[in-house]
Scaffold this motif. Sequence first.
Motif, PDB file in Angstrom:
ATOM      1  N   ARG A  18       0.830  -1.210   0.000  1.00 13.41           N
ATOM      2  CA  ARG A  18       0.000   0.000   0.000  1.00 13.41           C
ATOM      3  C   ARG A  18       0.865   1.260   0.000  1.00 13.41           C
ATOM      4  O   ARG A  18       0.611   2.223  -0.722  1.00 13.41           O
ATOM      5  N   ASP A  22       1.040   4.069  -2.927  1.00 12.32           N
ATOM      6  CA  ASP A  22       0.812   5.494  -2.649  1.00 12.32           C
ATOM      7  C   ASP A  22       1.922   6.355  -3.216  1.00 12.32           C
ATOM      8  O   ASP A  22       1.682   7.354  -3.900  1.00 12.32           O
ATOM      9  N   ARG A  48      -6.502   1.199  -5.193  1.00 12.81           N
ATOM     10  CA  ARG A  48      -6.995  -0.043  -4.586  1.00 12.81           C
ATOM     11  C   ARG A  48      -6.751  -1.225  -5.513  1.00 12.81           C
ATOM     12  O   ARG A  48      -6.287  -2.282  -5.116  1.00 12.81           O
ATOM     13  N   VAL A  51      -3.026  -2.043  -5.759  1.00 11.59           N
ATOM     14  CA  VAL A  51      -2.562  -2.751  -4.549  1.00 11.59           C
ATOM     15  C   VAL A  51      -2.919  -4.233  -4.655  1.00 11.59           C
ATOM     16  O   VAL A  51      -2.072  -5.105  -4.437  1.00 11.59           O
TER      17      VAL A  51
END
Length: 127
Positions: A18, A22, A48, A51
Amino acid sequence: MTTSPSYYDQIGGAPVVRDVVDRFYTLVLADGDLAPYFTDVNIPQLKRHMVMLLCSVLGGSETYEGRDLGAAHAGLGITAQHYAKVGDILLTLLRDGGVGDEILQHVALTLSTVQSSIVAEPVEAAD
Ligand code: HEM
């Protein structure tokens, strides 16, 4: 019998993925060549999906629920040069995060496998 931990476990699992994702989109969206592709995109959803995809590529149990990569990138006109730039950003972030060579090679190989579904050579305008 012992089994070695998956790449996913070796790098620290979903929290690390994650964090990488980012940082990845922060860099991509700050790049003048790449940002225009993402003008109308739902970034939280994109993150999302990225990931989930990266987790599953690394051997985590997450299931990728986004669109097929060919369908997701169809019509965007992504060049090979921009593809290489995006791939470099991802690999550099993973390397800087301490991910080892074996895992980096696995990710690089996966990137070269999916390249043809994502890159569109520009269509020549007909006269
Ligand atoms: C390097 C390998 C790449 C991977 C693994 C990847 C992965 C993804 C994923 C998982 C999605 C979300 C699909 C969905 O939500 O259904 C997506 C969407 C998208 N990607 Fe990529 N991508 C890659 C390269 C690129 C490149 C090079 C560009 C542009 C320079 C790009 C631009 C986009 C855009 C604009 C979307 C949103 C499309 C939309 O929502 O209509 N991607 N990508």
